[in-house]
Design a protein around this motif. Structure first.
Motif, mmCIF file in Angstrom:
data_model
loop_
_atom_site.group_PDB
_atom_site.id
_atom_site.type_symbol
_atom_site.label_atom_id
_atom_site.label_comp_id
_atom_site.label_asym_id
_atom_site.label_seq_id
_atom_site.Cartn_x
_atom_site.Cartn_y
_atom_site.Cartn_z
ATOM 1 N N ASN A 74 48.416 -48.677 12.694
ATOM 2 C CA ASN A 74 47.374 -48.867 11.689
ATOM 3 C C ASN A 74 46.012 -49.101 12.330
ATOM 4 O O ASN A 74 44.979 -48.734 11.767
ATOM 5 N N GLU A 75 46.008 -49.702 13.505
ATOM 6 C CA GLU A 75 44.751 -49.926 14.219
ATOM 7 C C GLU A 75 44.259 -48.649 14.899
ATOM 8 O O GLU A 75 43.061 -48.374 14.936
ATOM 9 N N TYR A 76 45.194 -47.869 15.452
ATOM 10 C CA TYR A 76 44.842 -46.660 16.207
ATOM 11 C C TYR A 76 45.727 -45.495 15.774
ATOM 12 O O TYR A 76 46.690 -45.137 16.462
ATOM 13 N N PRO A 77 45.429 -44.893 14.628
ATOM 14 C CA PRO A 77 46.256 -43.787 14.110
ATOM 15 C C PRO A 77 45.931 -42.448 14.774
ATOM 16 O O PRO A 77 45.522 -41.491 14.119
ATOM 17 N N VAL A 78 46.083 -42.415 16.102
ATOM 18 C CA VAL A 78 45.820 -41.193 16.856
ATOM 19 C C VAL A 78 46.976 -40.955 17.822
ATOM 20 O O VAL A 78 47.786 -41.845 18.074
ATOM 21 N N ALA A 79 47.038 -39.737 18.351
ATOM 22 C CA ALA A 79 48.111 -39.398 19.284
ATOM 23 C C ALA A 79 48.015 -40.267 20.534
ATOM 24 O O ALA A 79 46.944 -40.734 20.913
ATOM 25 N N PRO A 237 54.582 -43.229 16.692
ATOM 26 C CA PRO A 237 53.157 -43.378 17.019
ATOM 27 C C PRO A 237 52.589 -42.182 17.773
ATOM 28 O O PRO A 237 51.381 -41.916 17.671
ATOM 29 N N GLN A 238 53.422 -41.462 18.513
ATOM 30 C CA GLN A 238 52.921 -40.275 19.196
ATOM 31 C C GLN A 238 52.436 -39.234 18.193
ATOM 32 O O GLN A 238 51.543 -38.435 18.488
ATOM 33 N N ALA A 239 53.033 -39.233 17.001
ATOM 34 C CA ALA A 239 52.686 -38.238 15.970
ATOM 35 C C ALA A 239 51.725 -38.780 14.932
ATOM 36 O O ALA A 239 51.420 -38.080 13.959
ATOM 37 N N SER A 240 51.223 -39.996 15.106
ATOM 38 C CA SER A 240 50.455 -40.644 14.035
ATOM 39 C C SER A 240 49.187 -39.887 13.669
ATOM 40 O O SER A 240 48.725 -39.965 12.529
ATOM 41 N N GLU A 241 48.616 -39.142 14.605
ATOM 42 C CA GLU A 241 47.409 -38.368 14.301
ATOM 43 C C GLU A 241 47.715 -37.193 13.368
ATOM 44 O O GLU A 241 46.800 -36.613 12.779
ATOM 45 N N LEU A 345 51.802 -37.389 24.235
ATOM 46 C CA LEU A 345 51.448 -38.378 25.247
ATOM 47 C C LEU A 345 50.565 -37.742 26.322
ATOM 48 O O LEU A 345 49.518 -38.301 26.700
ATOM 49 N N LEU A 346 50.960 -36.572 26.812
ATOM 50 C CA LEU A 346 50.169 -35.877 27.828
ATOM 51 C C LEU A 346 48.805 -35.477 27.272
ATOM 52 O O LEU A 346 47.783 -35.558 27.971
ATOM 53 N N TYR A 347 48.787 -35.041 26.036
ATOM 54 C CA TYR A 347 47.542 -34.656 25.358
ATOM 55 C C TYR A 347 46.573 -35.838 25.299
ATOM 56 O O TYR A 347 45.379 -35.709 25.605
ATOM 57 N N SER A 348 47.092 -37.004 24.933
ATOM 58 C CA SER A 348 46.254 -38.191 24.838
ATOM 59 C C SER A 348 45.733 -38.618 26.206
ATOM 60 O O SER A 348 44.563 -39.000 26.344
ATOM 61 N N MET A 349 46.574 -38.538 27.231
ATOM 62 C CA MET A 349 46.147 -38.903 28.584
ATOM 63 C C MET A 349 45.066 -37.957 29.080
ATOM 64 O O MET A 349 44.143 -38.364 29.788
ATOM 65 N N TRP A 358 43.348 -29.495 31.240
ATOM 66 C CA TRP A 358 44.295 -28.424 30.910
ATOM 67 C C TRP A 358 45.382 -28.910 29.960
ATOM 68 O O TRP A 358 45.804 -28.204 29.053
ATOM 69 N N PHE A 359 45.854 -30.163 30.161
ATOM 70 C CA PHE A 359 46.925 -30.706 29.327
ATOM 71 C C PHE A 359 46.468 -30.957 27.893
ATOM 72 O O PHE A 359 47.289 -31.053 26.988
ATOM 73 N N GLY A 360 45.173 -31.088 27.694
ATOM 74 C CA GLY A 360 44.669 -31.401 26.360
ATOM 75 C C GLY A 360 44.239 -30.198 25.549
ATOM 76 O O GLY A 360 43.769 -30.357 24.418
ATOM 77 N N GLN A 361 44.383 -29.010 26.104
ATOM 78 C CA GLN A 361 43.961 -27.819 25.381
ATOM 79 C C GLN A 361 44.939 -27.496 24.249
ATOM 80 O O GLN A 361 46.149 -27.481 24.443
#
Length: 487
Positions: A74-79, A237-241, A345-349, A358-361
């Motif tokens: 609820n505080e951080y609803p992002v991947a 939480p990984q899917a919260s976004e 997780l990799l996307y967020s990092m 590259w991991f966030g594309q």
């Protein structure tokens, strides 16, 4: 620190409904282990009633930890889940430590589920998959047919994962509901089977060797596997976004996924103990004979898997089909669930510059972290060639990652509560309990004890992974420093 958008002005799509998210969590929790642990872990250590009590305790512990996750979502609803929570509360160094070990936990489960397809084939359709013998690794035989099966599964579900979260979510929902239906159906049939009896459940608790009193250490041994047995609810939480609903609903979704998982563990364990072949009046000698491969000739071929034997005894081939479908759904849903969790997780990092950009594309059409999924797929494709024995060393060690993720999330909850001046005492208590439980699980894994201490091979793998993490962290810190200087 939180960024709402992905690379190239793209962002993850909000396509997951509450049922999809529940299925994602349950499918990630339940895998091959739920069908084999009754004979090799649960019953020998705690017995039928002891396992039920241990699973209730483990489920309650996981619910306590899940409430901390719900608060942080609820505080951080992002991947990013645990990485994001830790990064926001304690900084990049702590976040990297958390994500490095948690990432291994996630990464290992994808190939673990893929190679479990070979075990299903060995026990249900050996002639279809067990062909083309190649070599053996630590006593585990590698067959070309089984390798190709695992490779095909990894490729197919990587494709579905890239195609979009809505596609993966719908498929996951079908698999999870089918899994629950098959397990409950076996439980109902056991109530009416002539091979099942309440008397078979004696002793409810296996006595301590040489003594009459209940072996409480055995019950603790079952509770100790909770981080491994329930890892997967934290895929939420990984899917919260990507939720298409308010994050507040994540609390009941996580709790329900944990309770359903605990029910599945207990049902499979109880059916395994209650349904016995003729000549056995108790599960104890039956499980012992199964390990020694001295069961009746009618059950040969399944002697190492008493849960399979129970399905066969109750309904014959249809029973094996029901169990096989449930197991197949559990394994496939695990592949999908951890493709999703690991890639987010990799996307967020990547967004926080801990990993290369590259991991966030994101895929320009499907808005999924394509490169991260492909990276997971390539790593996982190597696993079937090493066999289950070597992979299990890594999986055993990766339980530490789950405990670390639980601990950092609980600690982050306490930190956020203090920073906001929240006066809800029960939330502080819950955060502290979550941290204590996480440290307890971590201690059982790394401090010598007779219940859950890591094996030698797993300890060596842990040291190697920690050393790799140190090197990687130093290189990522240099990369971030150069980027800041340019800015």
């Amino acid at each position: 620190m939180i960024e709402k958008s992905g690379s190239q002005n793209l962002s993850l799509q909000k396509r997951l409904n509450p049922l999809n998210v529940w299925a994602l969590a349950l499918g990630s929790i339940i895998g091959w282990g739920a069908f084999v642990m009754p004979a090799n872990t649960f019953l020998p250590n705690a017995g039928p009633l002891g396992t039920a009590i241990a699973m209730v305790l483990a489920s309650l512990i996981m619910v306590v930890i899940a409430l901390n996750y719900s608060y942080m979502i609820n505080e951080y609803p992002v991947a990013g889940g645990e990485f994001t929570f830790t990064n926001e509360s304690f900084g990049t160094t702590a976040a990297f430590l958390c994500a490095w070990f948690l990432g291994l936990s996630y990464l290992a489960i994808v190939p673990l589920n893929a190679t479990a397809l070979a075990l299903i084939g060995r026990n249900l359709f050996p002639h279809l998959t067990q062909w083309g013998y190649l070599y053996s690794v630590e006593g585990y035989s590698i067959y070309l047919g089984e390798v190709l099966l695992a490779v095909a599964a990894l490729l197919v579900f990587a494709y579905f994962s890239i195609r979009g979260i809505s596609v993966a979510g719908k498929l996951q929902t079908v698999l999870a509901l089918s899994l629950v239906g098959c397990v409950l159906l076996l439980g109902v049939f056991a109530l009416f089977s002539p091979h099942a009896s309440g008397a078979h459940l004696q002793p409810l608790f296996p006595p301590k060797a040489g003594e009459e009193r209940v072996n409480m250490g055995g019950l603790l041994a079952v509770v100790a596997v909770a981080p491994w047995a329930f890892v997967g609810f934290d895929s939420i939480p990984q899917a919260s976004e990507e939720f298409n609903f308010h994050p507040r609903k994540s609390k009941i979704i996580m709790v329900l996924s944990i309770l359903f998982a605990g029910l599945i563990y207990v049902v499979l364990n109880t059916v395994t103990a209650a349904v016995l072949p003729a000549g056995y009046e108790s599960w104890e000698p039956y499980i012992a004979d199964a390990k020694l491969d001295v069961l009746p000739e009618s059950l040969r071929g399944l002697t190492a898997l008493p849960t399979f034997n129970a399905a066969k005894l109750m309904l014959g081939t249809p029973g094996l089909i029901i169990l096989g479908v449930g197991l197949f759904c559990a394994v496939l849903s695990g592949i999908i669930g951890f493709y999703m969790a690991t890639s987010r997780l990799l996307y967020s990092m990547s967004k926080e510059n801990v990993l290369p950009r590259w991991f966030g594309q994101l895929h320009p059409r499907y808005k999924t972290p394509r490169n991260a999924i492909l990276f997971i797929m390539v790593l996982s494709l190597a696993a079937p060639w090493f066999g289950r024995t070597v992979l299990n060393w890594i999986v055993d060690m990766s339980s530490i990652g789950a405990a670390i993720g639980f601990g950092f999330t609980s600690a982050a909850t306490f930190a956020v509560l203090r920073r906001k001046g929240d006066r809800r005492i029960y939330m502080y208590v819950n955060a502290v309990l979550g941290l204590v439980f996480s440290l307890f699980f971590l201690g059982l894994l790394v401090i010598p004890n007779p219940w859950a201490y890591l094996g030698k091979e797993s300890r060596i793998a842990l040291l190697i992974w920690a050393a790799m993490g140190s090197v990687f962290f130093l290189s990522s810190r240099t990369r971030r420093k150069k980027k800041n200087e340019k800015a």
